[in-house]
Enzyme design. Structure first.
Site, PDB file in Angstrom:
ATOM      1  N   ARG A  57       0.799  -1.221   0.000  1.00 55.97           N
ATOM      2  CA  ARG A  57       0.000   0.000   0.000  1.00 55.97           C
ATOM      3  C   ARG A  57       0.834   1.273   0.000  1.00 55.97           C
ATOM      4  O   ARG A  57       0.564   2.207  -0.752  1.00 55.97           O
ATOM      5  CB  ARG A  57      -0.899   0.054   1.250  1.00 55.97           C
ATOM      6  CG  ARG A  57      -2.094  -0.820   1.162  1.00 55.97           C
ATOM      7  CD  ARG A  57      -2.475  -1.294   2.543  1.00 55.97           C
ATOM      8  NE  ARG A  57      -1.554  -2.331   2.946  1.00 55.97           N
ATOM      9  CZ  ARG A  57      -1.706  -3.622   2.648  1.00 55.97           C
ATOM     10  NH1 ARG A  57      -2.768  -4.014   2.008  1.00 55.97           N
ATOM     11  NH2 ARG A  57      -0.806  -4.520   3.007  1.00 55.97           N
ATOM     12  N   THR A  58       1.799   1.322   0.902  1.00 54.22           N
ATOM     13  CA  THR A  58       2.475   2.601   1.122  1.00 54.22           C
ATOM     14  C   THR A  58       3.275   3.013  -0.112  1.00 54.22           C
ATOM     15  O   THR A  58       3.241   4.168  -0.535  1.00 54.22           O
ATOM     16  CB  THR A  58       3.371   2.526   2.377  1.00 54.22           C
ATOM     17  OG1 THR A  58       2.567   2.072   3.458  1.00 54.22           O
ATOM     18  CG2 THR A  58       3.951   3.880   2.718  1.00 54.22           C
ATOM     19  N   LYS A  87      26.150  -2.981  -0.491  1.00 55.16           N
ATOM     20  CA  LYS A  87      27.602  -2.810  -0.647  1.00 55.16           C
ATOM     21  C   LYS A  87      28.198  -1.988   0.487  1.00 55.16           C
ATOM     22  O   LYS A  87      29.385  -1.670   0.470  1.00 55.16           O
ATOM     23  CB  LYS A  87      27.897  -2.121  -1.987  1.00 55.16           C
ATOM     24  CG  LYS A  87      27.358  -2.872  -3.189  1.00 55.16           C
ATOM     25  CD  LYS A  87      27.676  -2.117  -4.471  1.00 55.16           C
ATOM     26  CE  LYS A  87      27.007  -2.757  -5.669  1.00 55.16           C
ATOM     27  NZ  LYS A  87      27.051  -1.877  -6.844  1.00 55.16           N
ATOM     28  N   ARG A 108      11.263   3.880   3.306  1.00 58.40           N
ATOM     29  CA  ARG A 108      10.878   2.937   4.362  1.00 58.40           C
ATOM     30  C   ARG A 108      12.103   2.117   4.715  1.00 58.40           C
ATOM     31  O   ARG A 108      12.826   1.658   3.831  1.00 58.40           O
ATOM     32  CB  ARG A 108       9.757   2.017   3.895  1.00 58.40           C
ATOM     33  CG  ARG A 108       9.565   0.823   4.821  1.00 58.40           C
ATOM     34  CD  ARG A 108       8.336   0.032   4.513  1.00 58.40           C
ATOM     35  NE  ARG A 108       7.143   0.778   4.870  1.00 58.40           N
ATOM     36  CZ  ARG A 108       5.917   0.257   4.872  1.00 58.40           C
ATOM     37  NH1 ARG A 108       5.740  -1.003   4.536  1.00 58.40           N
ATOM     38  NH2 ARG A 108       4.877   0.995   5.203  1.00 58.40           N
ATOM     39  N   HIS A 136       5.211   6.128  11.493  1.00 55.71           N
ATOM     40  CA  HIS A 136       4.640   5.951  10.162  1.00 55.71           C
ATOM     41  C   HIS A 136       3.677   7.133   9.940  1.00 55.71           C
ATOM     42  O   HIS A 136       2.465   6.965   9.923  1.00 55.71           O
ATOM     43  CB  HIS A 136       3.911   4.611  10.089  1.00 55.71           C
ATOM     44  CG  HIS A 136       3.617   4.116   8.709  1.00 55.71           C
ATOM     45  ND1 HIS A 136       3.620   4.940   7.592  1.00 55.71           N
ATOM     46  CD2 HIS A 136       3.284   2.881   8.267  1.00 55.71           C
ATOM     47  CE1 HIS A 136       3.308   4.212   6.528  1.00 55.71           C
ATOM     48  NE2 HIS A 136       3.107   2.963   6.906  1.00 55.71           N
TER      49      HIS A 136
HETATM   50  C1  NCD Z   1       1.872  -1.055   8.295  1.00 57.61           C
HETATM   51  C2  NCD Z   1       3.365  -0.842   8.435  1.00 57.61           C
HETATM   52  O1  NCD Z   1       4.117  -1.102   7.508  1.00 57.61           O
HETATM   53  O2  NCD Z   1       3.742  -0.380   9.495  1.00 57.61           O
HETATM   54  N1  NCD Z   1       1.474  -1.282   6.983  1.00 57.61           N
HETATM   55  C3  NCD Z   1       1.129  -0.193   6.229  1.00 57.61           C
HETATM   56  O3  NCD Z   1       1.950   0.641   5.910  1.00 57.61           O
HETATM   57  N2  NCD Z   1      -0.159  -0.042   5.900  1.00 57.61           N
HETATM   58  C4  NCD Z   1       1.319  -2.036   9.227  1.00 57.61           C
HETATM   59  C5  NCD Z   1       1.862  -3.431   9.248  1.00 57.61           C
HETATM   60  O4  NCD Z   1       2.746  -3.786   8.488  1.00 57.61           O
HETATM   61  O5  NCD Z   1       1.360  -4.195  10.069  1.00 57.61           O
END
Ligand code: NCD
Length: 306
Positions: A57-58, A87, A108, A136
């Site tokens: 999703r993100t 590396k 991320r 997040h």
């Molecule tokens: C979440 C995350 O990555 O923190 N997912 C997301 O971005 N919707 C929640 C999760 O992974 O449980």
């Protein structure tokens, strides 16, 4: 706000502006004319998505948001293996390089705090798409937008958060953001091993926001306006035998208020049963779609700053 690295930056003022923009974009996306208008907004910008941890999703919603606004996207979906990190390149060097290829960088990473380091080294806006067990913030943004859309208000809400509150970053960011609104109270449904971090509880205490901790799903959800459920963050556990064991099923739903909403950042594993999906209060798929509108609003916000 040059970068978005922490939920603390999402003040009610900023959120009001971003929510209004997200609503505007949502409407424009409903028509062909509107979509074309949006595509003309940022043809001169490119974003980079650097993901060192899995994501569906993100990453895709950031990329979709950018493209909806006419931007280009360069991307590495498995930066941990496919980028020069393997590396031994530092995150600082990586962002200095990527900043030459893109006008904003979405990152991320599994290491808590590393996105702050990236932002400090970056001449272009950096967006934190999740750092370890830290934060997040863009998820908090879409969560707040969802709460506002589903409940019609951000004030006076009893928010029940359940699951792995110790290792989940979405709940940490959302708790901070919602604690700024009048009349918010929290109930944390959790086990001793999976409790919400002391730093967040301390912040709530300082802000005079009431919270309780319990392991009684039924009692907690009965009084809830917002139920925010999360999966066990198995990949972050030191003890792989840990279980949360808190499940939202049709029986739990039957005890909940008629005007309430059930949310989940997704992915869901088995902590919300499929039987709940058809309930009108189950908002998690609507919630995931909201990610595009708010991320469009965020990109616009970061790019329109002087
Ligand atoms: C979440 C995350 O990555 O923190 N997912 C997301 O971005 N919707 C929640 C999760 O992974 O449980």
């Amino acid at each position: 706000m040059q970068h978005l690295v922490a939920a603390g930056q999402l003040t009610p003022e900023v959120l009001t502006e971003l929510i209004a923009k997200a609503e505007e974009y949502r409407k424009l996306l409903e028509t062909t004319d509107g979509r074309q208008q949006l595509r003309a907004l940022y043809p001169d910008k490119i974003i980079a998505t650097l993901f060192y941890e899995p994501s569906t999703r993100t990453r895709l919603s950031h990329e979709s948001a950018a493209q909806r606004l006419g931007m280009g996207v360069v991307s590495t979906e498995n930066a941990a293996e496919f980028s020069s990190a393997i590396k031994g390149e530092t995150i600082e060097d990586t962002v200095r390089v990527v900043a030459g290829y893109a006008d904003a960088i979405v990152i991320r990473h599994k290491e808590t705090g590393i996105v702050d380091r990236a932002a400090a080294a970056s001449p272009v806006p950096v967006i934190n798409a999740g750092d370890g067990t830290g934060e997040h913030p863009t998820q908090a943004l879409l969560d707040v937008y969802t709460i506002w859309r589903e409940m019609g208000t951000l004030e006076g809400l009893n928010i029940v958060m359940g699951g792995d509150l110790a290792h989940g970053r979405t709940v940490r960011s959302l708790a901070q953001v919602m604690s700024n609104y009048k009349g918010t109270s929290f109930t944390f449904v959790t086990t001793p091993q999976l409790r919400m971090g002391d730093d967040i509880k301390q912040l709530l205490g300082e802000r005079g926001v009431s919270f309780t901790e319990t392991n009684d799903v039924h009692a907690a959800t009965k009084e809830a306006d917002v139920v925010y459920w999360t999966r066990l963050q198995k990949e972050r556990l030191e003890d792989p035998t840990l279980e949360a064991g808190f499940v939202i099923d049709e029986q739990v739903m039957a005890g909940m208020k008629e005007k309430s909403v059930i949310m989940h950042p997704l992915p869901r594993v088995d902590e919300i049963t499929a039987g709940v999906d058809a309930d009108p209060r189950a908002a998690y798929f609507r919630q995931s779609h909201n990610g595009v509108y708010v991320r469009m609003a965020l990109l616009d916000y970061l790019f329109s700053q002087k």
